[in-house]
Design a protein around this motif. Sequence first.
Motif, PDB file in Angstrom:
ATOM      1  N   VAL A  25     -26.458  -0.539 -25.884  1.00  0.00           N
ATOM      2  CA  VAL A  25     -27.120  -1.903 -25.505  1.00  0.00           C
ATOM      3  C   VAL A  25     -26.236  -2.840 -25.652  1.00  0.00           C
ATOM      4  N   PHE A  26     -25.299  -2.903 -26.889  1.00  0.00           N
ATOM      5  CA  PHE A  26     -24.269  -3.808 -27.147  1.00  0.00           C
ATOM      6  C   PHE A  26     -23.224  -3.866 -26.162  1.00  0.00           C
ATOM      7  N   MET A  27     -22.934  -2.617 -25.766  1.00  0.00           N
ATOM      8  CA  MET A  27     -21.876  -2.247 -24.593  1.00  0.00           C
ATOM      9  C   MET A  27     -22.256  -2.865 -23.547  1.00  0.00           C
ATOM     10  N   LEU A  28     -23.561  -2.701 -22.861  1.00  0.00           N
ATOM     11  CA  LEU A  28     -23.988  -3.301 -21.686  1.00  0.00           C
ATOM     12  C   LEU A  28     -24.018  -4.832 -21.921  1.00  0.00           C
ATOM     13  N   LEU A  29     -24.290  -5.480 -22.836  1.00  0.00           N
ATOM     14  CA  LEU A  29     -24.461  -6.574 -23.145  1.00  0.00           C
ATOM     15  C   LEU A  29     -23.046  -7.351 -23.053  1.00  0.00           C
ATOM     16  N   PHE A  30     -22.162  -6.839 -23.810  1.00  0.00           N
ATOM     17  CA  PHE A  30     -20.576  -7.210 -23.668  1.00  0.00           C
ATOM     18  C   PHE A  30     -20.369  -7.136 -22.218  1.00  0.00           C
ATOM     19  N   PHE A  31     -20.586  -6.088 -21.445  1.00  0.00           N
ATOM     20  CA  PHE A  31     -19.944  -6.373 -20.249  1.00  0.00           C
ATOM     21  C   PHE A  31     -20.454  -7.151 -19.402  1.00  0.00           C
ATOM     22  N   PHE A  32     -21.835  -7.508 -19.354  1.00  0.00           N
ATOM     23  CA  PHE A  32     -22.499  -8.614 -18.765  1.00  0.00           C
ATOM     24  C   PHE A  32     -21.852  -9.965 -19.033  1.00  0.00           C
ATOM     25  N   MET A  33     -21.602 -10.216 -20.189  1.00  0.00           N
ATOM     26  CA  MET A  33     -21.081 -11.451 -20.767  1.00  0.00           C
ATOM     27  C   MET A  33     -19.644 -11.500 -20.211  1.00  0.00           C
ATOM     28  N   VAL A  34     -18.889 -10.672 -20.023  1.00  0.00           N
ATOM     29  CA  VAL A  34     -17.612 -10.679 -19.422  1.00  0.00           C
ATOM     30  C   VAL A  34     -17.449 -11.067 -18.332  1.00  0.00           C
ATOM     31  N   THR A  35     -18.284 -10.372 -17.513  1.00  0.00           N
ATOM     32  CA  THR A  35     -18.077 -10.235 -16.170  1.00  0.00           C
ATOM     33  C   THR A  35     -18.902 -11.440 -15.415  1.00  0.00           C
ATOM     34  N   THR A  36     -19.782 -12.115 -15.901  1.00  0.00           N
ATOM     35  CA  THR A  36     -20.761 -13.025 -15.359  1.00  0.00           C
ATOM     36  C   THR A  36     -19.896 -14.580 -15.271  1.00  0.00           C
ATOM     37  N   GLN A  37     -19.969 -14.907 -14.273  1.00  0.00           N
ATOM     38  CA  GLN A  37     -19.254 -16.490 -14.153  1.00  0.00           C
ATOM     39  C   GLN A  37     -20.403 -17.507 -14.070  1.00  0.00           C
ATOM     40  N   MET A  38     -20.208 -18.283 -14.860  1.00  0.00           N
ATOM     41  CA  MET A  38     -21.080 -19.461 -14.791  1.00  0.00           C
ATOM     42  C   MET A  38     -20.647 -20.384 -13.835  1.00  0.00           C
ATOM     43  N   ARG A  39     -21.585 -21.027 -13.231  1.00  0.00           N
ATOM     44  CA  ARG A  39     -21.299 -22.164 -12.151  1.00  0.00           C
ATOM     45  C   ARG A  39     -20.858 -23.648 -12.818  1.00  0.00           C
ATOM     46  N   GLU A  40     -19.731 -23.861 -12.589  1.00  0.00           N
ATOM     47  CA  GLU A  40     -19.118 -25.272 -13.057  1.00  0.00           C
ATOM     48  C   GLU A  40     -19.963 -26.467 -12.725  1.00  0.00           C
ATOM     49  N   THR A  41     -20.181 -26.518 -11.461  1.00  0.00           N
ATOM     50  CA  THR A  41     -21.068 -27.702 -11.005  1.00  0.00           C
ATOM     51  C   THR A  41     -22.442 -27.138 -10.328  1.00  0.00           C
ATOM     52  N   GLU A  42     -23.374 -28.241 -10.213  1.00  0.00           N
ATOM     53  CA  GLU A  42     -24.541 -28.035  -9.775  1.00  0.00           C
ATOM     54  C   GLU A  42     -24.398 -28.715  -8.281  1.00  0.00           C
ATOM     55  N   ASN A  43     -24.760 -27.891  -7.225  1.00  0.00           N
ATOM     56  CA  ASN A  43     -24.647 -28.592  -5.942  1.00  0.00           C
ATOM     57  C   ASN A  43     -26.133 -29.317  -5.764  1.00  0.00           C
ATOM     58  N   LYS A  44     -25.743 -30.872  -5.273  1.00  0.00           N
ATOM     59  CA  LYS A  44     -26.670 -31.874  -5.061  1.00  0.00           C
ATOM     60  C   LYS A  44     -26.665 -32.062  -3.613  1.00  0.00           C
ATOM     61  N   VAL A  45     -25.925 -31.584  -2.959  1.00  0.00           N
ATOM     62  CA  VAL A  45     -26.003 -31.523  -1.428  1.00  0.00           C
ATOM     63  C   VAL A  45     -26.252 -30.104  -0.905  1.00  0.00           C
ATOM     64  N   MET A  46     -26.621 -30.193   0.546  1.00  0.00           N
ATOM     65  CA  MET A  46     -26.876 -28.908   1.229  1.00  0.00           C
ATOM     66  C   MET A  46     -25.733 -28.982   1.986  1.00  0.00           C
ATOM     67  N   VAL A  47     -25.061 -27.888   1.952  1.00  0.00           N
ATOM     68  CA  VAL A  47     -23.854 -27.540   2.814  1.00  0.00           C
ATOM     69  C   VAL A  47     -24.204 -26.225   3.397  1.00  0.00           C
ATOM     70  N   LYS A  48     -24.193 -26.239   4.846  1.00  0.00           N
ATOM     71  CA  LYS A  48     -24.118 -25.032   5.813  1.00  0.00           C
ATOM     72  C   LYS A  48     -22.769 -25.183   6.339  1.00  0.00           C
ATOM     73  N   ILE A  49     -21.836 -23.968   5.692  1.00  0.00           N
ATOM     74  CA  ILE A  49     -20.629 -23.939   5.927  1.00  0.00           C
ATOM     75  C   ILE A  49     -20.331 -23.638   7.439  1.00  0.00           C
ATOM     76  N   PRO A  50     -19.377 -24.204   8.075  1.00  0.00           N
ATOM     77  CA  PRO A  50     -19.180 -24.075   9.402  1.00  0.00           C
ATOM     78  C   PRO A  50     -18.386 -22.629   9.714  1.00  0.00           C
ATOM     79  N   GLU A  51     -18.279 -22.055  11.019  1.00  0.00           N
ATOM     80  CA  GLU A  51     -17.747 -20.796  11.101  1.00  0.00           C
ATOM     81  C   GLU A  51     -16.264 -21.190  11.635  1.00  0.00           C
ATOM     82  N   ALA A  52     -15.209 -20.291  11.313  1.00  0.00           N
ATOM     83  CA  ALA A  52     -13.972 -20.449  11.732  1.00  0.00           C
ATOM     84  C   ALA A  52     -13.229 -19.120  12.404  1.00  0.00           C
ATOM     85  N   SER A  53     -12.498 -19.360  13.398  1.00  0.00           N
ATOM     86  CA  SER A  53     -11.984 -17.939  13.959  1.00  0.00           C
ATOM     87  C   SER A  53     -10.711 -17.566  12.856  1.00  0.00           C
ATOM     88  N   GLU A  54      -9.992 -18.282  12.345  1.00  0.00           N
ATOM     89  CA  GLU A  54      -8.933 -17.800  11.319  1.00  0.00           C
ATOM     90  C   GLU A  54      -9.446 -18.207   9.863  1.00  0.00           C
TER      91      GLU A  54
END
Length: 156
Positions: A25-54
């Motif tokens: 259990v502690f090994m799994l807990l440690f694994f998820f603590m290390v691999t999880t990335q916390m979001r630095e900022t909270e999105n307050k705007v809706m952004v639908k990213i445009p498509e690009a060819s390159e």
Amino acid sequence: MSKFGGSNNKKEVPAMTSSSLSDIVFMLLFFFMVTTQMRETENKVMVKIPEASEVVKLERKDLNSYINIGTPIKSLQAQYGTDARIQLNDSFKTTDDIRDFIAAERDSKSEADRQFMTVSIRADQDVRMGIITDVKQELRRCSALKIMYSARKGAN
């Protein structure tokens, strides 16, 4: 009488030990603590990213500073309206605040990494180009000349 057990002796299965369960259990807990990335900022705007060819993937995301441009999320539209807004970190700002934002981002980077700092503009695909042009002009005034646009790869 036989010395080595009679027919009435039954062998029982030993109980399962749970001594190593806590280690797992502690090994799994440690694994998820290390691999999880916390979001630095909270999105307050809706952004639908445009498509690009390159599209090119970034090598070091820690050197990026993000400027989000889009309409406020549904819960904030009553307060801020439905016009496109500029989000720097966790708050709505104007183009006049970009200079202070870039200065603070440069100060947060190490001296060697400042020259590699890139400003990433995440703009909604329906945002007017005038707002993006105003942001680019302000970035030019504060010598943030490495600009990148966030996009997703088009389905070809």
